[in-house]
Design a protein around this motif. Structure first.
Motif, PDB file in Angstrom:
ATOM      1  N   ARG A 132      -4.312  10.097   2.448  1.00  0.00           N
ATOM      2  CA  ARG A 132      -5.664   9.514   2.505  1.00  0.00           C
ATOM      3  C   ARG A 132      -6.144   9.179   1.085  1.00  0.00           C
ATOM      4  NH1 ARG A 132      -8.566  12.771   6.146  1.00  0.00           N
ATOM      5  NH2 ARG A 132      -7.883  11.270   7.680  1.00  0.00           N
ATOM      6  N   GLY A 133      -6.567   7.947   0.905  1.00  0.00           N
ATOM      7  CA  GLY A 133      -7.102   7.508  -0.387  1.00  0.00           C
ATOM      8  C   GLY A 133      -6.065   7.064  -1.396  1.00  0.00           C
ATOM      9  N   MET A 134      -4.778   7.300  -1.126  1.00  0.00           N
ATOM     10  CA  MET A 134      -3.733   6.916  -2.081  1.00  0.00           C
ATOM     11  C   MET A 134      -3.325   5.459  -1.952  1.00  0.00           C
ATOM     12  SD  MET A 134      -1.184  10.249  -2.118  1.00  0.00           S
ATOM     13  CE  MET A 134       0.147   9.292  -2.775  1.00  0.00           C
ATOM     14  N   PHE A 135      -3.432   4.918  -0.742  1.00  0.00           N
ATOM     15  CA  PHE A 135      -2.948   3.569  -0.471  1.00  0.00           C
ATOM     16  C   PHE A 135      -4.039   2.744   0.202  1.00  0.00           C
ATOM     17  CE2 PHE A 135       0.681   6.474  -0.123  1.00  0.00           C
ATOM     18  CZ  PHE A 135       1.511   5.954  -1.107  1.00  0.00           C
ATOM     19  N   ALA A 136      -4.000   1.440  -0.031  1.00  0.00           N
ATOM     20  CA  ALA A 136      -4.918   0.521   0.643  1.00  0.00           C
ATOM     21  C   ALA A 136      -4.098  -0.668   1.141  1.00  0.00           C
ATOM     22  CB  ALA A 136      -6.010   0.050  -0.313  1.00  0.00           C
ATOM     23  N   ILE A 137      -4.538  -1.245   2.238  1.00  0.00           N
ATOM     24  CA  ILE A 137      -3.883  -2.435   2.778  1.00  0.00           C
ATOM     25  C   ILE A 137      -4.709  -3.645   2.363  1.00  0.00           C
ATOM     26  CG2 ILE A 137      -3.084  -3.634   4.847  1.00  0.00           C
ATOM     27  CD1 ILE A 137      -3.037  -0.827   6.228  1.00  0.00           C
ATOM     28  N   ASP A 138      -4.118  -4.503   1.549  1.00  0.00           N
ATOM     29  CA  ASP A 138      -4.811  -5.703   1.076  1.00  0.00           C
ATOM     30  C   ASP A 138      -4.625  -6.888   2.026  1.00  0.00           C
ATOM     31  OD1 ASP A 138      -5.433  -4.149  -1.109  1.00  0.00           O
ATOM     32  OD2 ASP A 138      -4.415  -5.408  -2.586  1.00  0.00           O
ATOM     33  N   ARG A 139      -3.481  -6.932   2.701  1.00  0.00           N
ATOM     34  CA  ARG A 139      -3.189  -8.039   3.622  1.00  0.00           C
ATOM     35  C   ARG A 139      -2.208  -7.531   4.673  1.00  0.00           C
ATOM     36  NH1 ARG A 139       0.041 -13.650   1.956  1.00  0.00           N
ATOM     37  NH2 ARG A 139       0.578 -14.252   4.084  1.00  0.00           N
ATOM     38  N   MET A 140      -2.425  -7.930   5.913  1.00  0.00           N
ATOM     39  CA  MET A 140      -1.493  -7.572   6.976  1.00  0.00           C
ATOM     40  C   MET A 140      -1.505  -8.703   7.995  1.00  0.00           C
ATOM     41  SD  MET A 140      -1.314  -4.139   9.374  1.00  0.00           S
ATOM     42  CE  MET A 140      -2.418  -4.695  10.680  1.00  0.00           C
ATOM     43  N   ASP A 141      -0.434  -9.474   8.007  1.00  0.00           N
ATOM     44  CA  ASP A 141      -0.283 -10.518   9.002  1.00  0.00           C
ATOM     45  C   ASP A 141       1.185 -10.610   9.386  1.00  0.00           C
ATOM     46  OD1 ASP A 141       0.977 -12.266   7.039  1.00  0.00           O
ATOM     47  OD2 ASP A 141      -1.025 -12.853   6.369  1.00  0.00           O
ATOM     48  N   GLU A 142       1.534 -11.563  10.215  1.00  0.00           N
ATOM     49  CA  GLU A 142       2.905 -11.661  10.720  1.00  0.00           C
ATOM     50  C   GLU A 142       3.909 -12.034   9.637  1.00  0.00           C
ATOM     51  OE1 GLU A 142       2.679 -14.235  14.101  1.00  0.00           O
ATOM     52  OE2 GLU A 142       1.467 -12.797  15.214  1.00  0.00           O
ATOM     53  N   GLU A 143       3.437 -12.606   8.555  1.00  0.00           N
ATOM     54  CA  GLU A 143       4.316 -13.044   7.482  1.00  0.00           C
ATOM     55  C   GLU A 143       4.515 -11.987   6.397  1.00  0.00           C
ATOM     56  OE1 GLU A 143       3.973 -16.454   4.133  1.00  0.00           O
ATOM     57  OE2 GLU A 143       3.506 -17.065   6.182  1.00  0.00           O
ATOM     58  N   LEU A 160      -0.914   0.866  -4.146  1.00  0.00           N
ATOM     59  CA  LEU A 160      -0.987   2.255  -4.583  1.00  0.00           C
ATOM     60  C   LEU A 160      -2.181   2.328  -5.521  1.00  0.00           C
ATOM     61  CD1 LEU A 160       0.083   5.174  -5.067  1.00  0.00           C
ATOM     62  CD2 LEU A 160       1.416   4.210  -6.945  1.00  0.00           C
ATOM     63  N   VAL A 161      -3.198   3.074  -5.121  1.00  0.00           N
ATOM     64  CA  VAL A 161      -4.374   3.247  -5.953  1.00  0.00           C
ATOM     65  C   VAL A 161      -3.998   4.295  -7.001  1.00  0.00           C
ATOM     66  CG1 VAL A 161      -6.836   3.810  -5.982  1.00  0.00           C
ATOM     67  CG2 VAL A 161      -5.831   2.689  -3.969  1.00  0.00           C
ATOM     68  N   GLY A 179       7.275   6.048  -2.844  1.00  0.00           N
ATOM     69  CA  GLY A 179       6.338   6.342  -1.763  1.00  0.00           C
ATOM     70  C   GLY A 179       5.618   5.098  -1.267  1.00  0.00           C
ATOM     71  N   LEU A 180       5.228   4.230  -2.199  1.00  0.00           N
ATOM     72  CA  LEU A 180       4.568   2.980  -1.817  1.00  0.00           C
ATOM     73  C   LEU A 180       5.514   2.085  -1.024  1.00  0.00           C
ATOM     74  CD1 LEU A 180       2.249   0.913  -1.898  1.00  0.00           C
ATOM     75  CD2 LEU A 180       3.099   0.216  -4.168  1.00  0.00           C
ATOM     76  N   ALA A 181       6.744   1.964  -1.473  1.00  0.00           N
ATOM     77  CA  ALA A 181       7.718   1.136  -0.745  1.00  0.00           C
ATOM     78  C   ALA A 181       7.938   1.691   0.659  1.00  0.00           C
ATOM     79  CB  ALA A 181       9.040   1.069  -1.511  1.00  0.00           C
ATOM     80  N   SER A 221       0.729  -0.323 -17.808  1.00  0.00           N
ATOM     81  CA  SER A 221      -0.006   0.922 -17.984  1.00  0.00           C
ATOM     82  C   SER A 221      -1.387   0.830 -17.337  1.00  0.00           C
ATOM     83  CB  SER A 221      -0.146   1.218 -19.483  1.00  0.00           C
ATOM     84  OG  SER A 221      -0.779   2.450 -19.665  1.00  0.00           O
ATOM     85  N   GLY A 222      -1.699   1.827 -16.515  1.00  0.00           N
ATOM     86  CA  GLY A 222      -3.013   1.918 -15.903  1.00  0.00           C
ATOM     87  C   GLY A 222      -3.269   0.982 -14.742  1.00  0.00           C
ATOM     88  N   ALA A 223      -2.281   0.214 -14.314  1.00  0.00           N
ATOM     89  CA  ALA A 223      -2.494  -0.756 -13.235  1.00  0.00           C
ATOM     90  C   ALA A 223      -2.060  -0.188 -11.888  1.00  0.00           C
ATOM     91  CB  ALA A 223      -1.707  -2.031 -13.525  1.00  0.00           C
ATOM     92  N   ASP A 224      -2.758  -0.616 -10.831  1.00  0.00           N
ATOM     93  CA  ASP A 224      -2.293  -0.323  -9.476  1.00  0.00           C
ATOM     94  C   ASP A 224      -0.966  -1.040  -9.268  1.00  0.00           C
ATOM     95  OD1 ASP A 224      -4.620   1.078  -8.974  1.00  0.00           O
ATOM     96  OD2 ASP A 224      -5.454  -0.389  -7.569  1.00  0.00           O
ATOM     97  N   VAL A 225      -0.177  -0.544  -8.319  1.00  0.00           N
ATOM     98  CA  VAL A 225       1.081  -1.198  -7.952  1.00  0.00           C
ATOM     99  C   VAL A 225       0.901  -1.772  -6.550  1.00  0.00           C
ATOM    100  CG1 VAL A 225       3.558  -0.897  -7.564  1.00  0.00           C
ATOM    101  CG2 VAL A 225       2.425   0.346  -9.422  1.00  0.00           C
ATOM    102  N   LEU A 226       1.336  -3.030  -6.382  1.00  0.00           N
ATOM    103  CA  LEU A 226       1.234  -3.723  -5.106  1.00  0.00           C
ATOM    104  C   LEU A 226       2.608  -3.872  -4.484  1.00  0.00           C
ATOM    105  CD1 LEU A 226      -1.197  -6.585  -6.160  1.00  0.00           C
ATOM    106  CD2 LEU A 226      -1.771  -4.402  -5.087  1.00  0.00           C
ATOM    107  N   ALA A 227       2.692  -3.618  -3.191  1.00  0.00           N
ATOM    108  CA  ALA A 227       3.940  -3.799  -2.439  1.00  0.00           C
ATOM    109  C   ALA A 227       3.796  -5.018  -1.551  1.00  0.00           C
ATOM    110  CB  ALA A 227       4.223  -2.566  -1.587  1.00  0.00           C
ATOM    111  N   HIS A 228       4.762  -5.912  -1.630  1.00  0.00           N
ATOM    112  CA  HIS A 228       4.841  -7.068  -0.737  1.00  0.00           C
ATOM    113  C   HIS A 228       6.007  -6.799   0.208  1.00  0.00           C
ATOM    114  CE1 HIS A 228       2.605 -10.162  -3.408  1.00  0.00           C
ATOM    115  NE2 HIS A 228       2.103  -8.953  -3.557  1.00  0.00           N
TER     116      HIS A 228
END
Length: 140
Positions: A21-32, A38-39, A58-60, A93-100
């Motif tokens: 809880r609070g570690m991850f956020a979903i920015d986009r979720m669609d069929e593609e 990762l916050v 963990g994010l992957a 450094s200091g940036a969130d990581v985004l998973a596509h």
């Protein structure tokens, strides 16, 4: 066709994995594409101030799980059976990581997902992962 709306997934994930809880956020979720974030905070950093390999793994992993769940519906016992990850460059450094995450194949018993990880605001991926999930047999 997705079996979860974004709002439903945002409620489902902390229900089955309260420890994230609070570690991850979903920015986009669609069929593609699924884009998860990762916050990043101090618990995710390695010496030098960048996000650690275990945090990126963990994010992957959770991204592949969410991408699979979005397509099959609430099957909490779907589990990782394989993961291969290549760390290609140091995250910013200091940036969130985004998973596509993109589901490459969805069968009755397996889901194969490709995940590229990026430091927020950068174009070059920091890691690439391929994950396979085992889907429980249909009931009845």
């Amino acid at each position: 066709m997705l079996k979860f709306t974004l709002k439903e997934m945002q409620s489902y994930l902390p229900e089955v994995f309260p420890q994230v809880r609070g570690m991850f956020a979903i920015d986009r979720m669609d069929e593609e594409l699924l884009v998860m974030r990762l916050v990043a905070d101090d618990r995710h950093l390695r010496p030098g101030g960048t996000v650690s390999g275990p945090a990126m793994f963990g994010l992957a992993d959770i991204s592949a799980y969410v991408a699979t769940m979005a397509r099959i519906g609430p099957e909490a016992l779907t589990v990782t059976t394989h993961c291969s990850i290549d760390f290609m460059r140091k995250p910013a450094s200091g940036a969130d990581v985004l998973a596509h995450a993109r589901v490459l194949k969805l069968g009755r018993s397996l889901s194969v997902t490709d995940v590229l990880l990026y430091s927020e605001g950068t174009e070059d991926p920091v890691a690439h992962a391929s994950l396979t999930y085992a889907i429980p047999p249909a009931k009845g």
